[in-house]
Design a protein around this motif. Sequence first.
Motif, mmCIF file in Angstrom:
data_model
loop_
_atom_site.group_PDB
_atom_site.id
_atom_site.type_symbol
_atom_site.label_atom_id
_atom_site.label_comp_id
_atom_site.label_asym_id
_atom_site.label_seq_id
_atom_site.Cartn_x
_atom_site.Cartn_y
_atom_site.Cartn_z
ATOM 1 N N LEU A 5 -24.528 63.933 24.110
ATOM 2 C CA LEU A 5 -24.092 63.285 22.881
ATOM 3 C C LEU A 5 -25.280 62.738 22.120
ATOM 4 C CD1 LEU A 5 -21.154 61.478 24.598
ATOM 5 C CD2 LEU A 5 -20.834 62.934 22.607
ATOM 6 N N TYR B 77 -27.620 60.864 24.623
ATOM 7 C CA TYR B 77 -26.963 60.406 25.833
ATOM 8 C C TYR B 77 -26.480 61.632 26.626
ATOM 9 C CZ TYR B 77 -26.406 55.714 23.752
ATOM 10 O OH TYR B 77 -26.611 54.480 23.191
ATOM 11 N N LEU C 270 -28.150 56.745 28.640
ATOM 12 C CA LEU C 270 -29.123 56.922 27.559
ATOM 13 C C LEU C 270 -30.321 57.704 28.076
ATOM 14 C CD1 LEU C 270 -30.068 56.298 24.658
ATOM 15 C CD2 LEU C 270 -31.075 54.194 25.568
ATOM 16 N N GLN D 148 -23.216 52.082 16.909
ATOM 17 C CA GLN D 148 -23.713 53.442 16.998
ATOM 18 C C GLN D 148 -22.547 54.396 16.791
ATOM 19 O OE1 GLN D 148 -26.048 54.409 20.483
ATOM 20 N NE2 GLN D 148 -27.270 52.533 20.330
ATOM 21 N N GLY E 77 -20.274 50.453 29.935
ATOM 22 C CA GLY E 77 -19.525 50.388 31.172
ATOM 23 C C GLY E 77 -19.190 51.796 31.636
ATOM 24 N N SER E 78 -18.582 51.891 32.804
ATOM 25 C CA SER E 78 -18.326 53.194 33.427
ATOM 26 C C SER E 78 -17.073 53.876 32.884
ATOM 27 C CB SER E 78 -18.212 53.034 34.939
ATOM 28 O OG SER E 78 -17.232 52.062 35.252
ATOM 29 N N GLN F 83 -23.397 62.496 29.501
ATOM 30 C CA GLN F 83 -22.189 62.013 30.167
ATOM 31 C C GLN F 83 -21.779 63.038 31.209
ATOM 32 O OE1 GLN F 83 -18.711 61.587 27.618
ATOM 33 N NE2 GLN F 83 -17.950 59.896 28.865
ATOM 34 N N PRO G 197 -17.462 59.675 21.731
ATOM 35 C CA PRO G 197 -16.821 58.355 21.641
ATOM 36 C C PRO G 197 -16.778 57.876 20.195
ATOM 37 C CG PRO G 197 -18.520 58.402 23.346
ATOM 38 C CD PRO G 197 -18.681 59.644 22.546
ATOM 39 N N PHE H 223 -21.293 58.407 17.188
ATOM 40 C CA PHE H 223 -21.582 59.559 18.017
ATOM 41 C C PHE H 223 -21.197 60.867 17.331
ATOM 42 C CE2 PHE H 223 -22.877 57.876 22.115
ATOM 43 C CZ PHE H 223 -22.548 56.544 21.994
ATOM 44 N N GLY H 224 -21.947 61.906 17.686
ATOM 45 C CA GLY H 224 -21.600 63.245 17.260
ATOM 46 C C GLY H 224 -20.518 63.828 18.147
ATOM 47 N N PHE I 215 -14.493 52.799 26.727
ATOM 48 C CA PHE I 215 -15.762 52.278 27.226
ATOM 49 C C PHE I 215 -16.084 50.956 26.548
ATOM 50 C CE2 PHE I 215 -17.329 55.864 29.618
ATOM 51 C CZ PHE I 215 -16.744 56.972 29.029
ATOM 52 N N ARG J 211 -17.676 60.227 34.026
ATOM 53 C CA ARG J 211 -18.624 59.117 34.146
ATOM 54 C C ARG J 211 -18.911 58.489 32.797
ATOM 55 N NH1 ARG J 211 -21.754 59.931 38.783
ATOM 56 N NH2 ARG J 211 -22.648 57.888 38.340
ATOM 57 N N GLY J 212 -19.703 57.433 32.853
ATOM 58 C CA GLY J 212 -20.115 56.745 31.646
ATOM 59 C C GLY J 212 -21.260 57.451 30.947
ATOM 60 N N LEU J 213 -21.814 56.798 29.945
ATOM 61 C CA LEU J 213 -22.872 57.387 29.142
ATOM 62 C C LEU J 213 -24.243 56.884 29.603
ATOM 63 C CD1 LEU J 213 -20.212 57.236 27.258
ATOM 64 C CD2 LEU J 213 -21.833 57.756 25.448
ATOM 65 N N GLU K 187 -35.865 56.964 28.410
ATOM 66 C CA GLU K 187 -35.270 55.932 29.251
ATOM 67 C C GLU K 187 -35.151 56.345 30.710
ATOM 68 O OE1 GLU K 187 -34.251 52.654 28.351
ATOM 69 O OE2 GLU K 187 -35.655 53.308 26.814
ATOM 70 N N LEU L 174 -27.486 50.375 23.474
ATOM 71 C CA LEU L 174 -26.189 50.033 24.037
ATOM 72 C C LEU L 174 -26.196 50.323 25.528
ATOM 73 C CD1 LEU L 174 -23.676 51.464 21.401
ATOM 74 C CD2 LEU L 174 -23.972 49.067 21.994
ATOM 75 N N TYR M 154 -15.424 51.484 22.740
ATOM 76 C CA TYR M 154 -15.339 52.841 22.230
ATOM 77 C C TYR M 154 -14.132 53.541 22.847
ATOM 78 C CZ TYR M 154 -19.957 52.722 20.044
ATOM 79 O OH TYR M 154 -21.032 52.438 19.227
ATOM 80 N N PHE N 155 -22.163 66.576 29.420
ATOM 81 C CA PHE N 155 -21.773 66.489 28.009
ATOM 82 C C PHE N 155 -22.849 65.680 27.299
ATOM 83 C CE2 PHE N 155 -19.059 67.154 24.643
ATOM 84 C CZ PHE N 155 -18.418 66.039 24.132
ATOM 85 N N TYR O 253 -30.298 58.665 19.006
ATOM 86 C CA TYR O 253 -30.173 58.535 20.447
ATOM 87 C C TYR O 253 -29.609 59.820 21.057
ATOM 88 C CZ TYR O 253 -30.158 53.579 19.045
ATOM 89 O OH TYR O 253 -30.462 52.362 18.491
#
Lengths: 116, 112
Positions: free
Chosen positions: B90, B36, B46, B101, A107-108, B38, A44, B103-104, A89, B42-44, B59, A104, A36, B88, B34
């Motif tokens: 999502l 998420y 869930l 997937q 990764g960071s 963020q 993303p 994303f919005g 990502f 950093r990463g996402l 989760e 999904l 992504y 953030f 879903y």
Amino acid sequence: QQQVKQSPQSLIVQKGGISIINCAYENTAFDYLPWYQQFPGKGPALLIAIRPDVSEKKEGRFTISFNKSAKQFSLHIMDSQPGDSATYFCAASIEGSSGSARQLTFGSGTQLTVLP
Amino acid sequence: SQTIHQWPATLVQPVGSPLSLECTVEGTSNPNLYWYRQAAGRGLQLLFYSVGIGQISSEVPQNLSASRPQDRQFILSSKKLLLSDSGFYLCAWRGTSVGEQFFGPGTRLTVL
């Protein structure tokens, strides 16, 4: 454990160069490996994805290389442009069990900066 | 074509206040949805997913909850926000191809 480890955390590349971002996963059951692209303040966007039954997939300047035995996959951006500057990502997905959704694992992230 | 909307785009809320974020999907029926989060840089992570109306899976245990009152609507809520809820948020829906997937645009939440 379903982890996806991504490196490097940040990457600076000159315009026209090749950007390479790597990801490693642990769960051999992953059957869908997407990348992504995310610009600041945006959600993303799916860039490119691969299934583990092929070793490489190319779409324009973007290529995924997949090494099943090493459980690694990488994103290569050829002829990198300043407009490619974004956070990238990797992710890995496995079908959920009955009644659950496919998820999904991300990764960071790698912050790519392409210098003009 | 399918589109996904999130509302509001940005939100600043005091600690202890309630929260309601909305996600709606158009152009598809009975999607997997879903939520998420963020954190900055950093990463996402869930938070919740839903396979249908009234069906929510969590989760990560936390201060948040989710609901799906309609097929194309997914709501993220909190009764009392914490500072750590800033981030953030999502929403995403599962496409027709395996695994993908979409994303919005996200909601930027700042809790003060």
